[in-house]
Structure formats: C-alpha cells, structure tokens
Design a protein around this motif. Structure first.
Motif, mmCIF file in Angstrom:
data_model
loop_
_atom_site.group_PDB
_atom_site.id
_atom_site.type_symbol
_atom_site.label_atom_id
_atom_site.label_comp_id
_atom_site.label_asym_id
_atom_site.label_seq_id
_atom_site.Cartn_x
_atom_site.Cartn_y
_atom_site.Cartn_z
ATOM 1 N N GLU A 21 -15.083 4.055 -1.936
ATOM 2 C CA GLU A 21 -13.840 4.554 -1.346
ATOM 3 C C GLU A 21 -12.652 3.910 -2.079
ATOM 4 O O GLU A 21 -12.545 2.685 -2.133
ATOM 5 C CB GLU A 21 -13.768 4.227 0.136
ATOM 6 C CG GLU A 21 -14.906 4.847 0.941
ATOM 7 C CD GLU A 21 -14.923 4.387 2.388
ATOM 8 O OE1 GLU A 21 -15.311 5.183 3.253
ATOM 9 O OE2 GLU A 21 -14.532 3.227 2.646
ATOM 10 N N THR A 22 -11.791 4.743 -2.630
ATOM 11 C CA THR A 22 -10.625 4.245 -3.378
ATOM 12 C C THR A 22 -9.351 4.716 -2.693
ATOM 13 O O THR A 22 -9.156 5.914 -2.490
ATOM 14 C CB THR A 22 -10.644 4.754 -4.831
ATOM 15 O OG1 THR A 22 -11.901 4.407 -5.427
ATOM 16 C CG2 THR A 22 -9.516 4.134 -5.642
ATOM 17 N N ASN A 23 -8.499 3.755 -2.343
ATOM 18 C CA ASN A 23 -7.226 4.084 -1.690
ATOM 19 C C ASN A 23 -6.075 3.476 -2.492
ATOM 20 O O ASN A 23 -6.113 2.311 -2.884
ATOM 21 C CB ASN A 23 -7.207 3.542 -0.257
ATOM 22 C CG ASN A 23 -5.949 3.980 0.483
ATOM 23 O OD1 ASN A 23 -5.821 5.144 0.845
ATOM 24 N ND2 ASN A 23 -5.025 3.050 0.710
ATOM 25 N N ILE A 24 -5.039 4.289 -2.743
ATOM 26 C CA ILE A 24 -3.840 3.817 -3.438
ATOM 27 C C ILE A 24 -2.663 3.893 -2.475
ATOM 28 O O ILE A 24 -2.383 4.947 -1.895
ATOM 29 C CB ILE A 24 -3.563 4.654 -4.700
ATOM 30 C CG1 ILE A 24 -4.722 4.486 -5.707
ATOM 31 C CG2 ILE A 24 -2.243 4.237 -5.345
ATOM 32 C CD1 ILE A 24 -4.544 5.263 -6.986
ATOM 33 N N GLY A 25 -1.993 2.755 -2.267
ATOM 34 C CA GLY A 25 -0.861 2.694 -1.347
ATOM 35 C C GLY A 25 0.299 1.907 -1.934
ATOM 36 O O GLY A 25 0.339 1.617 -3.141
ATOM 37 N N ARG A 26 1.214 1.522 -1.071
ATOM 38 C CA ARG A 26 2.396 0.784 -1.530
ATOM 39 C C ARG A 26 2.033 -0.657 -1.879
ATOM 40 O O ARG A 26 1.190 -1.267 -1.240
ATOM 41 C CB ARG A 26 3.470 0.790 -0.444
ATOM 42 C CG ARG A 26 4.057 2.156 -0.176
ATOM 43 C CD ARG A 26 5.138 2.073 0.885
ATOM 44 N NE ARG A 26 5.737 3.372 1.152
ATOM 45 C CZ ARG A 26 6.697 3.583 2.041
ATOM 46 N NH1 ARG A 26 7.159 2.558 2.763
ATOM 47 N NH2 ARG A 26 7.195 4.799 2.220
ATOM 48 N N GLY A 27 2.721 -1.186 -2.890
ATOM 49 C CA GLY A 27 2.484 -2.556 -3.311
ATOM 50 C C GLY A 27 1.976 -2.595 -4.745
ATOM 51 O O GLY A 27 1.859 -1.560 -5.416
ATOM 52 N N ILE A 28 1.705 -3.803 -5.220
ATOM 53 C CA ILE A 28 1.162 -3.983 -6.568
ATOM 54 C C ILE A 28 0.040 -5.013 -6.466
ATOM 55 O O ILE A 28 0.284 -6.219 -6.435
ATOM 56 C CB ILE A 28 2.235 -4.470 -7.567
ATOM 57 C CG1 ILE A 28 3.404 -3.495 -7.625
ATOM 58 C CG2 ILE A 28 1.627 -4.657 -8.957
ATOM 59 C CD1 ILE A 28 4.536 -3.966 -8.510
ATOM 60 N N ASN A 29 -1.191 -4.526 -6.402
ATOM 61 C CA ASN A 29 -2.329 -5.445 -6.291
ATOM 62 C C ASN A 29 -3.623 -4.660 -6.449
ATOM 63 O O ASN A 29 -3.624 -3.414 -6.450
ATOM 64 C CB ASN A 29 -2.327 -6.175 -4.936
ATOM 65 C CG ASN A 29 -2.850 -7.590 -5.047
ATOM 66 O OD1 ASN A 29 -3.681 -7.879 -5.906
ATOM 67 N ND2 ASN A 29 -2.361 -8.474 -4.181
ATOM 68 N N PHE A 30 -4.729 -5.395 -6.592
ATOM 69 C CA PHE A 30 -6.044 -4.754 -6.663
ATOM 70 C C PHE A 30 -6.994 -5.539 -5.764
ATOM 71 O O PHE A 30 -7.131 -6.760 -5.891
ATOM 72 C CB PHE A 30 -6.582 -4.750 -8.100
ATOM 73 C CG PHE A 30 -7.909 -4.039 -8.232
ATOM 74 C CD1 PHE A 30 -7.954 -2.686 -8.536
ATOM 75 C CD2 PHE A 30 -9.110 -4.717 -8.036
ATOM 76 C CE1 PHE A 30 -9.184 -2.028 -8.643
ATOM 77 C CE2 PHE A 30 -10.336 -4.065 -8.135
ATOM 78 C CZ PHE A 30 -10.362 -2.710 -8.445
ATOM 79 N N HIS A 31 -7.625 -4.845 -4.830
ATOM 80 C CA HIS A 31 -8.579 -5.464 -3.912
ATOM 81 C C HIS A 31 -9.910 -4.728 -4.025
ATOM 82 O O HIS A 31 -9.943 -3.497 -4.052
ATOM 83 C CB HIS A 31 -8.097 -5.385 -2.459
ATOM 84 C CG HIS A 31 -6.744 -5.996 -2.238
ATOM 85 N ND1 HIS A 31 -6.532 -7.357 -2.218
ATOM 86 C CD2 HIS A 31 -5.526 -5.416 -2.021
ATOM 87 C CE1 HIS A 31 -5.252 -7.594 -2.010
ATOM 88 N NE2 HIS A 31 -4.624 -6.430 -1.884
ATOM 89 N N MET A 32 -10.992 -5.483 -4.093
ATOM 90 C CA MET A 32 -12.326 -4.876 -4.058
ATOM 91 C C MET A 32 -13.140 -5.571 -2.984
ATOM 92 O O MET A 32 -13.274 -6.801 -2.980
ATOM 93 C CB MET A 32 -13.031 -4.992 -5.412
ATOM 94 C CG MET A 32 -14.386 -4.280 -5.426
ATOM 95 S SD MET A 32 -15.209 -4.339 -7.029
ATOM 96 C CE MET A 32 -14.149 -3.252 -7.974
ATOM 97 N N VAL A 33 -13.692 -4.794 -2.057
ATOM 98 C CA VAL A 33 -14.494 -5.322 -0.969
ATOM 99 C C VAL A 33 -15.821 -4.570 -0.922
ATOM 100 O O VAL A 33 -15.979 -3.533 -1.558
ATOM 101 C CB VAL A 33 -13.751 -5.201 0.386
ATOM 102 C CG1 VAL A 33 -12.499 -6.063 0.404
ATOM 103 C CG2 VAL A 33 -13.380 -3.733 0.672
#
Length: 511
Positions: A21-33
C-alpha cells in the motif's frame, strides 16, 4: 492518493501474497512499515536513483509504504519494482487503473534496469491461483516461469518498459516457454555406463537402485571406480515428469540457483557436498530458512563420497528425511517444510587402509580397526540404505579390454519400463510412484512372497542378524528385481539377489 500493488514473499517453497500500500500526502518524508528487513528498507534509495536516471519524478512529498500483512517479515530486494510502481501510480505518472490486476516483482539497479529475483516460479504459481491477469518480472526470470499455464508472464529489462505499458504507449508480448534441452541433447550430455570397464555386478546393483529409487552404498578400495559409477547413475534414471520438474525447479528457484534465461529443469539433480559440510548446509536452515543439499537433490541424487569422513552429527540428521522424504525446519517465528525425496548414493573404503579385511594378509588392518571404521556410520542410518555393494578392484584384463560395455540408453529403457510397472501398480496411491516409497502396509500388499521365499529370508535373518528394517528393505528390493524381470510374483531368485545386497548387515559388523 492511495495505491495498492502486489508482490509475494516466499517461505519454504510456497509463496505468500503481499499487498504493498503506497500513500502520498503532505510533507517531505519516507516511511516504510510492515516488518521489512534492511534490504527492503533500502529500496527507496535505489528507487530514487532509478527514477532520476530514467527521467521520472520522485515525489517531494510524504510517502508511506505499508507491506501487508504486517506480521510476516519481508526480505530481499525483489520488492523494489512493486514499491516503485506504487509510487509512480500514486503520483499520477502512470495509469493506475490496471496496476492492481498484475503481480509485479523485481530488483532495480540505479539506472532503472532490472535484476533477476529468487523464487520466481512459486510466485508465478501463486499469481495464477490468485487470479491475476499477469505477472511482470525481470526478463532473466521470464523463461523460468513461462511454463505456468493460465497466466500471462511479461519479462522486462527496464522500468521504462513497464511505465510505457501501463500508459498505453507500448504493448508487452507474453512470454512463450522455450525448452532448453531435448531427448537427444540429454543423451549426449550424460556420462555413459559404456565407459566403465568391468564391474558388471555393480552396474546391475545401480540398475536395480535406479529402477526402484533405492538408496545404495558402494564399498571398495581406492581406484575401484566408485565415484565414476555414481556419477553415471543419472544417465539411467527416468526423465523428470512435468510435476517433478516443476517441484524441483521451485526449490532451485527459491535457492537462487536457476541461471538467467533458463527454463524448467530437465535433468535430475546430482548434488555432491564435500565431507566438511555442516548439518545446516546439508539439511537446510539459517535465520531465514533456505533449502539444504538434501532438498536441492529432491527428485535426484545426493552423493556422499567417503561416507565415514562426514561428521556423525551431520549424517544422523538425515535419518528422518530419508524416511519421511520431507524435512521440517522450525524457528521461533516460523516453520517451513522442504521436500527431500532424493536417492542417497554413498561410497566408502572398507577399512582405514582402503583394502578389504583379509585375515591371511599380515599387511591388512586388524579386524577391530575395520569394525571401528565401519561403525563411524551408525547402524540405524545403514538400515535406511537398501543396497550395500562391494566394489572390488578392477583387474588388468578388464581394464585393457577394448570392447564397450552396455550403454546407458539401453539400461535406461529397462529402468523406465520397470518404473512404468510400478506407477501402474501404485496409481491409486497419492504421492507414491516407485518401490522405495512403499510403506509397511503397502509392502504387505504388493510384496507378497511364497513359503520358499519366507524360508529363505528367515534363514538369512537368523544367520546374518538382519533387523526388521532390513527385512522390509529386502522385500522392496525384491519387488524391484521382479519388476525388472517383468514378473508379477516375487520369486526365490529375486529374494536371493536382494539378500546379497545387504553385505554390511552381517551380525557384529555394525552396531
């Protein structure tokens, strides 16, 4: 924007579907869970470089990637392409409507080209079961998985091909399976029994072993041809059936041993680990369990040269897989199973000096030293070997004889005919195809002997000290000899020949 793409994790030789599942939203970062390992966590760096070199835009926003289900550990670099497609679709760089219809996997290089992955075949089989429209993967894996019917396989060299395909700018052609070997090629590539001088009794024993799938031990002095004979055994084994080839290829695919652009395995495996092999390397295991030598030899041969030189602990772990033809590896977080239906072919010297014990020869090893040497291999393990063959040194007259012996093609025809009889007899038994696989109940049903045969075995057991397991082995080998003779009944001469192949069961030689 949320996008779902699909890949698979491989545990044992089975694939487990993974939703990315890939979600792009506001902000500048990369999270992988979702329990990724280090190789998976590093994927965003490879993806970012690949996008830059392939002239795609890496979103300067907050990207969250979830690998579900979250309780299964994700390992390796094969998720690169799955995650990359999710980012491209979520950032509107490709048409997202068709993305969810495909299972997508591949490792990305920094320039955007694709590298092959492990376990492609079980993943393709799972993709078909799940009803995906197609499976997109690196070009090098294409032929390996195109044998799977019912799903389109698309091999690509670069991520640009995939982007153009989903945007409708180009079409991808489904892969067509290309066999890498035909029957004529198989015969010319194999070592041949016609090269072996003399040793007719050993050739006969190997033919019986091949016909029934029996384990065999060759005992003889150095230079008698034990290794030479063992290496020629694959040339008389029946060809792999399509089911056997698929299962064997799955194991080698998971282990990453399928070469680029290779198709389905068509030769039976021949594995010959060195005597310094560890128990984990032989049986399989590790923190992330991988198949060992006994699983890589599935549907083929495991050759152990100089058997007493292997650590006793290493040999003992084979006892259960030899009986059950499957190995179970248990860890705190998982339990995986690997098939291990192999033929064990082992060789050994009869004594430390390498020569047979001779009480009349003052230079031969004393009897107690010979016994101690033979007892390096435990009695329970020896019980699981159906045929024990003494391989004498070849005489000069046989070595200098220019006449060729019987070739492997002729012997193989007899072996195949015997296997066909067994398959017909056992057609109602699921997973049982040849005599070495017979259970106790099946032996009672299919290995019936007359009064004369019973008396012959009784005498042998009393005089030679055979165990109950040896009795069962004799019956199974007798059934195979009868099949080679095209005989429905097991006759006394079949039993007598089978008893002669238990030479190391003499009372007092093995504990």
């Amino acid at each position: 924007m949320l996008i779902k793409t699909y890949g698979c994790a491989v545990y044992g030789i089975e694939a487990i579907p993974i939703t990315v599942e890939t979600n792009i939203g506001r902000g500048i970062n990369f999270h992988m869970v979702g329990l990724p390992d280090s190789a998976v966590k590093e994927s965003h760096k490879r993806i970012k470089a690949a996008f830059s070199n392939a002239e795609f835009k890496y979103p300067g926003k907050e990207i969250t990637v979830n690998l579900a289900p979250a309780d299964i550990r994700k390992e390796g670099s094969a998720y690169d392409l799955t995650i990359a497609v999710g980012i491209l679709a979520a950032s509107d760089q490709i048409n997202s409507e068709e993305v969810e219809n495909y299972l997508i996997m591949g490792e990305l290089s920094l320039e955007g080209s694709l590298r092959p992955i492990k376990g492609a075949l079980p993943i393709a089989i799972k993709a078909k079961e799940l009803g995906f429209k197609g499976f997109i993967l690196p070009k090098q894996n294409e032929n390996e998985v195109s044998i799977v019917e019912g799903i389109d396989v698309f091999g690509i060299d670069h991520i640009k091909e995939l982007v153009d395909y989903f945007n409708g700018d180009t079409k991808l052609t489904p892969a067509v399976y290309k066999p890498s070997l035909n029957e004529e090629d198989f015969n010319t590539q194999q070592l041949d029994f016609s090269d072996v001088k003399g040793q007719e009794n050993v050739k006969r024993a190997l033919e019986i072993a091949a016909a029934g799938g029996h384990n065999i031990l060759l005992v003889g002095p150095p230079g008698s041809g034990k290794t030479m004979l063992a290496k020629r055994l694959p040339s008389i084994l029946p060809p792999l059936t399509i089911d056997e080839a698929l299962e064997t290829t799955k194991i080698h695919s998971v282990a990453g041993l399928i070469s680029s652009n290779a198709g389905l395995m068509q030769n039976r495996p021949f594995r010959s680990p060195h005597h310094t092999v560890s128990d984990v390397a032989l049986v399989g295991g590790g923190s992330n369990p991988k198949p060992g030598e006994i699983s890589l030899a599935h549907n083929g041969i495991l050759f152990l040269d100089e058997l007493p030189e292997y650590k006793r602990q290493v040999l003992e772990v084979m006892r259960q897989p030899l009986e059950d033809r499957i190995v179970t590896i248990s860890r705190a977080k998982m339990t995986v199973e690997y098939p291990s239906g192999f033929m064990l072919v082992a060789s050994m010297n009869p004594s430390p000096s390498g020569n047979f014990y001779d009480p009349n020869d003052p230079n031969s090893d004393p009897e107690f030293i010979v016994k101690r040497y033979l007892n390096k291999v435990s009695g329970p393990l020896m019980d699981r070997i159906d045929l024990h063959i003494e391989v004498p040194a070849v005489k000069f007259d046989e070595l200098s004889d220019e006449r060729k012996g019987e070739n492997s093609v002729v012997i193989r025809k007899r072996v195949v005919a015997a296997r066909e009889l067994q398959a017909l007899r056992l057609k109602e038994m699921k997973g049982i195809h040849y005599n070495a696989q017979l259970s106790a109940k099946m032996i009672e049903k299919y290995c019936k002997i007359d009064t004369q045969g019973k008396q012959l075995i009784k005498t042998a057991m009393e005089k030679l000290g055979f165990s109950a397991r040896s009795y069962a082995r004799i019956l199974k080998v007798s059934r195979t000899i009868a099949d080679l003779d095209r005989s429905d009944k097991i006759k006394a001469n079949h039993i007598a020949e089978a008893i002669s192949f238990r030479s190391l069961d003499r009372d007092g030689w093995l504990n």
